[in-house]
Design an enzyme around this catalytic site. Structure first.
Site, PDB file in Angstrom:
ATOM      1  N   GLU A  25       1.429   6.820  10.814  1.00  0.00           N
ATOM      2  CA  GLU A  25       1.147   6.077  11.780  1.00  0.00           C
ATOM      3  C   GLU A  25       1.431   4.341  10.627  1.00  0.00           C
ATOM      4  OE1 GLU A  25      -0.339   7.026   7.621  1.00  0.00           O
ATOM      5  OE2 GLU A  25      -0.655   5.868   6.051  1.00  0.00           O
ATOM      6  N   HIS A  70       3.227   9.871   6.129  1.00  0.00           N
ATOM      7  CA  HIS A  70       2.921   8.560   6.630  1.00  0.00           C
ATOM      8  C   HIS A  70       2.301   8.152   7.841  1.00  0.00           C
ATOM      9  CE1 HIS A  70       0.184   7.451   3.264  1.00  0.00           C
ATOM     10  NE2 HIS A  70       0.333   8.160   2.009  1.00  0.00           N
ATOM     11  N   CYS A 104      -1.399  12.667   4.281  1.00  0.00           N
ATOM     12  CA  CYS A 104      -0.444  12.507   2.038  1.00  0.00           C
ATOM     13  C   CYS A 104      -2.336  12.642   1.588  1.00  0.00           C
ATOM     14  CB  CYS A 104      -0.703  10.927   2.094  1.00  0.00           C
ATOM     15  SG  CYS A 104       0.873  10.774   0.388  1.00  0.00           S
ATOM     16  N   PRO A 151      -9.529 -31.479   8.457  1.00  0.00           N
ATOM     17  CA  PRO A 151      -8.860 -30.186   7.134  1.00  0.00           C
ATOM     18  C   PRO A 151      -7.219 -30.109   8.052  1.00  0.00           C
ATOM     19  CG  PRO A 151     -10.901 -29.775   7.855  1.00  0.00           C
ATOM     20  CD  PRO A 151     -10.957 -30.816   8.858  1.00  0.00           C
TER      21      PRO A 151
HETATM   22  N1  GLN Z   1      -2.835  10.209  -4.426  1.00  0.00           N
HETATM   23  C1  GLN Z   1      -2.019  11.092  -4.194  1.00  0.00           C
HETATM   24  C2  GLN Z   1      -0.314  11.747  -4.763  1.00  0.00           C
HETATM   25  O1  GLN Z   1       0.109  10.690  -5.172  1.00  0.00           O
HETATM   26  C3  GLN Z   1      -1.032  10.588  -2.879  1.00  0.00           C
HETATM   27  C4  GLN Z   1      -0.534   9.823  -2.608  1.00  0.00           C
HETATM   28  C5  GLN Z   1      -1.195   8.850  -1.095  1.00  0.00           C
HETATM   29  O2  GLN Z   1      -2.046   9.531  -0.172  1.00  0.00           O
HETATM   30  N2  GLN Z   1      -0.904   7.545  -0.836  1.00  0.00           N
HETATM   31  O3  GLN Z   1      -0.287  12.138  -4.241  1.00  0.00           O
END
Ligand code: GLN
Length: 534
Positions: free
Chosen positions: A509, A507, A381, A190
């Site tokens: 992370e 976020h 979030c 391959p």
């Molecule tokens: N749905 C939620 C908002 O739009 C959280 C978004 C998310 O967790 N990234 O505010």
């Protein structure tokens, strides 16, 4: 400026992104300034509108670009901060070409894939080099050799290599050497065919990175070398890692990938300084204790959907000399069964981000469990919004408290649409996106974790904490511990009377690195270990 192009052969999901990132690690630690970018051949302008089930996590950059999750690897494996220039899609290219055509910029010419689309791609490769101070640009081409969509990118990099010359440009092909269990051997055909396909296009890879589940012996290396026309020492073995993806740079270093790259590109550098990296890998592989965290989400069966979260937990656990064990809890299943039994063994609970109402009640139940049982909680979030909804319902006594996202008619919208979102109708790139400053309140868990007053964190959401409820929530024990500098937007909430219960609207992370774990994840893991030892 030196350019390295990484293509993939035989199958997708080979870990090309990780290979690119790991090569970035090695070159950067040889003292070179490295920038990594990804070209994705799909027609979406960015992955922001794609379902995580299909495409995994959407990785958000400081400038608010919603990008492919491989950019997460690039940022975690190197010190580079990336921007929207580092993730190019066919969708972006075509949007630009069509806009130019409508403006009449092509002066009446017939607009074609070659040269107009390929020129646009080449211009983008050059752009990074002009705007970022760097020595090496690594470009990963998404998809697999032979895909129709990928052809304009391959043609563009072929032309580009001609323009910059052979000493400045290098092609690496990442390919699969499958092990046929029935025959009991590794198969090279391959790869031979994939390389033949590339050469048909005019690209002759100089290095083969061979993904395999079993070691590739000398005979196979020689066969690959002969049929694929690469020197035998440029046949690099990349086995499936035994423990952690952070072993990949060390594995490639053993195979001398970085020294071959430097030799071919005529880069004179010292060997890579990998001491702290090796130390981190040892901490991941040989921890003296365990830490067990439940992640309660909607995309739980798909590991890629919460990639950066798992990585951030791993970084923070290793820094605390602990091995991470994740309990994957499906929020929808929890909602249907009405049972929190899966959470019982958890020493900490994390609720990641998400959109849409599926599994929401399961997540609210998980937040309730964490609050009532004094289990450390980290809400990211949506996970912060869930914490607010749960507290409003069960402590403030507002049973219909909800987010307007899930119940537009609720009498108690504790989470509501951001003002700037009210008139938004388009879905792509219209959320509150990217880095925003946040000021921390002294004496809180958040301030303690960061050890700073002001922070910058990345956002991706449409809804926010409703300030009309702030006073009542704070009086009942849910504190706003971080807010936008003008004080209007609540960015972090936490419980006053709980060992460690923190939710953030951003976020974190997206900013954790193996050798520099994120403060909130560190604070969370410390609290989890503390809770476990009580
Ligand atoms: N749905 C939620 C908002 O739009 C959280 C978004 C998310 O967790 N990234 O505010």
């Amino acid at each position: 400026m030196k350019y390295i192009f990484i293509t993939g052969g035989v199958v997708s999901s080979l870990g090309k992104g990780l290979t690119a990132a790991a090569l970035g690690t090695l070159l950067e630690r040889r003292g070179l300034r490295v920038v990594i970018q990804k070209f994705d051949p799909y027609l979406n302008v960015d992955p922001g509108t794609m379902n995580p089930f299909q495409h995994g996590e959407v990785y958000v950059l400081e400038d608010g670009a919603e990008t492919d999750l491989d950019l997460g690897h690039y940022e975690r494996f190197t010190s580079g901060k990336l921007s929207r220039k580092n993730n190019l899609t066919s969708g972006q290219i075509y949007a630009t070409v069509l806009e130019k055509e409508r403006k009449g910029e092509y002066l009446g010419k017939t607009v074609q894939v070659i040269p107009h689309v390929t020129d646009e791609i080449k211009a983008r490769i050059g752009l990074l080099g002009r705007e970022d101070a760097c020595d090496v640009i690594i470009t990963e081409i998404g998809g697999t050799t032979g895909d129709i969509e990928g052809l304009p990118f391959l043609e563009a990099i072929r032309q580009f290599s001609l323009e910059v010359g052979p000493k400045n440009c290098l092609f690496i092909h990442v390919t699969l050497i499958p092990f046929l269990h029935a025959a009991g051997e590794l198969k090279t055909k391959p790869t031979q065919q994939s390389v033949a396909k590339l050469r048909e296009i005019g690209i002759a890879p100089q290095i083969l990175v061979c993904r395999a589940e079993k070691p590739i012996n000398h005979e196979i290396r020689q066969k690959l070398s002969m049929f694929c026309n690469v020197p035998v020492d440029a046949v690099i073995e990349e086995l499936d890692v035994a423990h952690t993806i952070y072993e990949v740079p060390l594995m490639l270093q053993k195979e001398k990938l970085d020294s071959i790259v430097c030799r071919l590109l005529e880069l004179e550098t010292p060997p890579p300084a990998m001491e702290d990296w090796s130390k981190f890998v040892r901490q991941v592989i040989f921890p003296t204790r365990k830490v067990r965290v439940a992640v309660v989400g909607k995309y739980i069966e798909l590991k890629d959907a919460y990639k950066s979260i798992y990585e951030s937990l791993t970084h923070a656990a290793a820094a605390n000399d602990a091995g991470l064990e994740v309990i994957h809890v499906d929020a929808e299943a929890m909602e249907e069964s009405g049972s929190a039994a899966n959470l019982a063994p958890a020493q900490g609970i994390l609720i990641p981000g998400g959109f849409g109402d599926r599994g929401i009640e399961g997540k609210v139940a998980a937040a309730s469990f964490a609050r009532n049982n004094r289990v450390p909680y980290l809400g990211l979030c949506l996970g912060m919004q869930i914490a607010v909804i749960e507290f409003a319902r069960n402590v403030l006594g507002l049973p219909d408290a909800n987010s307007k996202e899930f119940d537009p008619g609720t009498q108690n919208p504790v989470i509501t649409l951001l003002k700037e979102q009210e008139s938004v109708t388009h879905k792509g790139a219209t959320m509150r996106l990217g880095s925003c400053p946040c000021r921390l309140r002294a004496g809180t868990r958040a301030a303690e974790a960061y050890g700073r007053e002001e922070i910058l964190e990345r956002h991706r959401h449409r809804y926010e904490f409703n300030p009309a409820y702030r006073e009542a929530l704070e009086a009942a024990g849910m504190i706003v511990s971080g807010a936008s500098p003008d004080g209007t937007l609540a960015e972090i909430v936490e419980l006053r009377d709980h060992p460690w219960f923190v939710g953030c609207q951003f976020h974190p992370e997206f900013q954790s690195k193996p050798t520099a774990p994120h403060p909130l994840f560190l604070g969370f893991i410390r609290a989890v270990l503390q809770h476990a030892s009580e």
